[in-house]
Design a protein around this motif. Structure first.
Motif, short mmCIF file in Angstrom:
data_model
loop_
_atom_site.label_atom_id
_atom_site.label_comp_id
_atom_site.label_asym_id
_atom_site.label_seq_id
_atom_site.Cartn_x
_atom_site.Cartn_y
_atom_site.Cartn_z
N VAL A 33 0.88 -1.10 -0.12
CA VAL A 33 -0.04 0.10 0.04
C VAL A 33 0.65 1.20 0.08
CG1 VAL A 33 -1.72 1.37 1.26
CG2 VAL A 33 -1.65 -1.28 1.17
N GLU A 34 0.80 2.28 -0.84
CA GLU A 34 1.63 3.29 -1.11
C GLU A 34 0.84 4.69 -1.50
OE1 GLU A 34 5.72 2.02 -3.31
OE2 GLU A 34 4.09 1.23 -4.43
N ILE A 35 1.13 5.79 -1.31
CA ILE A 35 0.68 6.74 -1.65
C ILE A 35 1.48 7.44 -2.73
CG2 ILE A 35 -0.05 9.02 -1.06
CD1 ILE A 35 -0.27 8.34 1.93
N ILE A 36 0.85 7.39 -4.06
CA ILE A 36 1.65 7.78 -5.28
C ILE A 36 0.73 9.07 -5.90
CG2 ILE A 36 2.65 7.14 -7.68
CD1 ILE A 36 2.49 4.35 -6.55
N GLU A 37 1.44 10.43 -5.91
CA GLU A 37 0.76 11.47 -6.41
C GLU A 37 -0.62 11.76 -5.62
OE1 GLU A 37 0.85 10.62 -10.60
OE2 GLU A 37 3.08 11.32 -10.76
N GLY B 31 3.66 11.62 -1.77
CA GLY B 31 4.15 10.47 -1.92
C GLY B 31 4.62 9.61 -0.72
N LEU B 32 4.25 8.49 -0.54
CA LEU B 32 4.85 7.45 0.49
C LEU B 32 4.97 6.40 -0.29
CD1 LEU B 32 3.66 7.68 4.02
CD2 LEU B 32 4.18 5.52 3.23
N PHE B 33 6.26 5.78 -0.42
CA PHE B 33 6.39 4.66 -1.13
C PHE B 33 7.07 3.42 -0.15
CE2 PHE B 33 7.25 8.74 -3.58
CZ PHE B 33 6.56 8.64 -4.34
N ILE B 34 6.89 2.39 -0.69
CA ILE B 34 7.48 1.17 -0.37
C ILE B 34 8.45 0.49 -1.30
CG2 ILE B 34 7.31 -1.02 0.94
CD1 ILE B 34 4.36 -0.03 2.19
N PRO B 35 9.85 0.71 -1.57
CA PRO B 35 10.63 0.29 -2.43
C PRO B 35 11.07 -0.93 -2.17
CG PRO B 35 11.23 2.46 -1.70
CD PRO B 35 10.39 2.18 -0.67
N GLU B 36 11.53 -1.63 -3.06
CA GLU B 36 11.97 -3.03 -2.99
C GLU B 36 12.97 -3.02 -1.69
OE1 GLU B 36 9.17 -4.29 -4.81
OE2 GLU B 36 10.31 -2.79 -6.08
N LEU B 37 13.94 -2.02 -1.89
CA LEU B 37 15.07 -2.05 -0.75
C LEU B 37 15.43 -0.24 -0.64
CD1 LEU B 37 17.68 -4.48 -2.61
CD2 LEU B 37 16.15 -5.01 -0.38
N VAL B 38 15.70 -0.30 0.68
CA VAL B 38 16.06 1.01 1.03
C VAL B 38 17.20 0.78 2.20
CG1 VAL B 38 15.56 3.25 2.61
CG2 VAL B 38 13.72 2.00 1.14
N VAL B 39 18.33 1.60 2.00
CA VAL B 39 19.49 1.55 2.84
C VAL B 39 19.42 2.93 3.46
CG1 VAL B 39 21.98 1.71 3.01
CG2 VAL B 39 20.82 0.12 1.32
N LEU C 117 4.29 -0.10 -13.71
CA LEU C 117 5.43 0.49 -14.61
C LEU C 117 5.77 2.01 -14.67
CD1 LEU C 117 5.23 -1.98 -17.91
CD2 LEU C 117 7.01 -2.20 -15.95
N ARG C 118 4.62 2.60 -14.92
CA ARG C 118 4.82 4.17 -14.90
C ARG C 118 5.27 4.66 -13.71
NH1 ARG C 118 2.90 8.86 -13.98
NH2 ARG C 118 1.15 8.41 -12.84
N HIS C 119 4.54 4.18 -12.47
CA HIS C 119 5.24 4.83 -11.21
C HIS C 119 6.66 4.65 -10.97
CE1 HIS C 119 0.95 5.85 -10.44
NE2 HIS C 119 0.47 4.66 -10.26
N ASP C 120 6.98 3.24 -11.37
CA ASP C 120 8.22 2.99 -10.97
C ASP C 120 9.46 3.55 -11.76
OD1 ASP C 120 7.43 1.11 -9.06
OD2 ASP C 120 7.65 -0.61 -10.53
N ARG C 121 9.17 3.89 -13.05
CA ARG C 121 9.74 4.53 -13.96
C ARG C 121 9.91 5.90 -14.11
NH1 ARG C 121 7.85 1.08 -19.06
NH2 ARG C 121 9.14 -1.13 -18.82
N VAL C 122 8.62 6.65 -13.45
CA VAL C 122 8.64 7.97 -13.62
C VAL C 122 8.16 8.75 -12.60
CG1 VAL C 122 7.45 9.94 -14.89
CG2 VAL C 122 7.63 7.84 -15.99
N SER C 123 7.06 8.53 -11.59
CA SER C 123 6.80 9.14 -10.51
C SER C 123 7.63 8.79 -9.39
CB SER C 123 5.22 8.56 -10.18
OG SER C 123 4.48 8.53 -11.20
N LYS C 124 8.29 7.83 -9.17
CA LYS C 124 9.00 7.52 -8.03
C LYS C 124 10.43 8.13 -8.17
CE LYS C 124 6.65 3.31 -6.58
NZ LYS C 124 6.55 1.96 -6.18
N PRO C 125 11.02 7.98 -9.32
CA PRO C 125 12.35 8.74 -9.33
C PRO C 125 12.00 10.16 -9.24
CG PRO C 125 11.83 7.40 -11.36
CD PRO C 125 10.71 6.99 -10.50
N LEU D 47 16.85 1.47 -10.77
CA LEU D 47 15.64 0.78 -11.11
C LEU D 47 16.08 -0.48 -11.87
CD1 LEU D 47 12.53 1.20 -12.09
CD2 LEU D 47 13.41 2.56 -14.04
N VAL D 48 15.58 -1.24 -11.70
CA VAL D 48 15.62 -2.66 -12.25
C VAL D 48 14.43 -2.81 -12.94
CG1 VAL D 48 15.89 -5.22 -11.98
CG2 VAL D 48 17.01 -3.60 -10.33
N ASP D 49 14.41 -2.62 -14.33
CA ASP D 49 13.10 -2.86 -15.16
C ASP D 49 13.16 -4.05 -15.98
OD1 ASP D 49 10.96 -2.36 -16.75
OD2 ASP D 49 11.76 -0.27 -17.41
#
Length: 199
Positions: A34-38, A85-93, A126-134, A147-149
Motif C-alpha cells: 500500500v503506497e501513496i503515489i501522487e 508520496g509515501l512509497f515502499i521500495p523493494e530496498l532502502v538503505v 511500470l509508470r510509477h516505478d519509471r517516472v513518478s517514484k524517481p 531501477l531494475v526494469d
C-alpha cells in the motif's frame, strides 16, 4: 537541520496527515503493498518470485559494502510529503539511527534519510516505478535510485540514477541484465546483474 526538515514544506499539513491516516488504516491482503503515489492510495499485488530473488541478490551485495550501523530494508516506507508520496521500495538503505529516532507510531522515514533506494518494476506499476517514484525521490534529494526494469522493451534493463537536482536524476549507469553496475561511494561495490533471473 534535521532530515525531517530538509524536505520542502509544501504538501505538509492536514491534507498530508489525512492521506497518511488513510494509508495507515488501509486493510490490504497480506503481501500487498500500500503506497501513496501522487496523492492517491494505491494497492499493488505481492511481488512475483523472480522479483523477490532479484531483491535478495541486490541485498546480499549491499550488505558487503555498508557500515555495521546501516541496514538494508525490504518493507520500509519512505515519504516525500511535498510530492504527496509515501512509497515502499523493494530496498532502502538507511542508517539504523534514522529508524531508531522514530516513535512507535511513525512508520516511515523521509526519503532524504536514505542512502540508496532500489525499485524493481512490476507490470502493474511500470509508470510509477519509471517516472513518478524517481521524480519524487530526486525532488526529496535521495542520493541514489536503482531501477531494475524487468519489463523494458528489448529485454530487462538496469539503471542507476544519482546526483539529484530538482525533480531529475542524472543517469550514472545504464545497461542490460548481465552487466555489472558499480555503486559509487559510500558503497563502492559492484552488483552483478548476470545472476538475476529472466523470464
Amino acid at each position: 537541520m534535521s532530515a525531517l526538515t530538509v524536505d520542502h514544506s509544501e504538501g505538509h499539513g492536514r491534507e498530508w496527515d489525512e492521506l497518511v491516516r488513510i494509508w495507515e488504516e488501509t486493510d490490504a491482503p497480506e503481501g500487498c503493498k500500500v503506497e501513496i503515489i501522487e496523492g492517491i492510495i494505491t494497492v499493488s499485488p505481492a511481488p512475483a518470485n523472480r522479483h523477490n530473488v532479484i531483491a535478495g541478490k541486490i541485498q546480499r551485495s549491499l550488505y558487503t559494502a555498508i557500515p555495521e550501523d546501516w541496514g538494508v530494508y525490504q518493507t520500509l516506507a519512505v515519504s516525500v510529503p511535498s510530492r504527496s508520496g509515501l512509497f515502499i521500495p523493494e530496498l532502502v538503505v538507511a542508517p539504523e539511527s534514522e529508524l531508531m529516532e522514530l516513535s512507535e507510531s511513525e512508520q516511515f522515514i523521509p526519503a532524504i534519510a536514505s542512502t540508496f533506494i532500489a525499485e524493481i518494476t512490476s507490470k502493474s506499476s511500470l509508470r510509477h516505478d519509471r517516472v513518478s517514484k524517481p521524480a519524487a525521490f530526486a525532488h526529496a534529494g535521495a542520493p541514489l535510485y536503482l531501477l531494475v526494469d524487468r519489463w523494458a522493451q528489448g529485454g530487462p534493463t538496469i539503471t542507476l540514477y544519482g546526483e539529484p537536482k530538482d525533480d531529475v536524476y542524472r543517469v550514472l549507469q545504464a545497461g542490460k541484465f548481465g552487466d555489472e553496475v558499480h555503486l559509487p561511494a559510500p558503497f563502492d561495490t559492484t552488483i552483478d546483474t548476470g545472476v538475476f533471473p529472466v523470464d
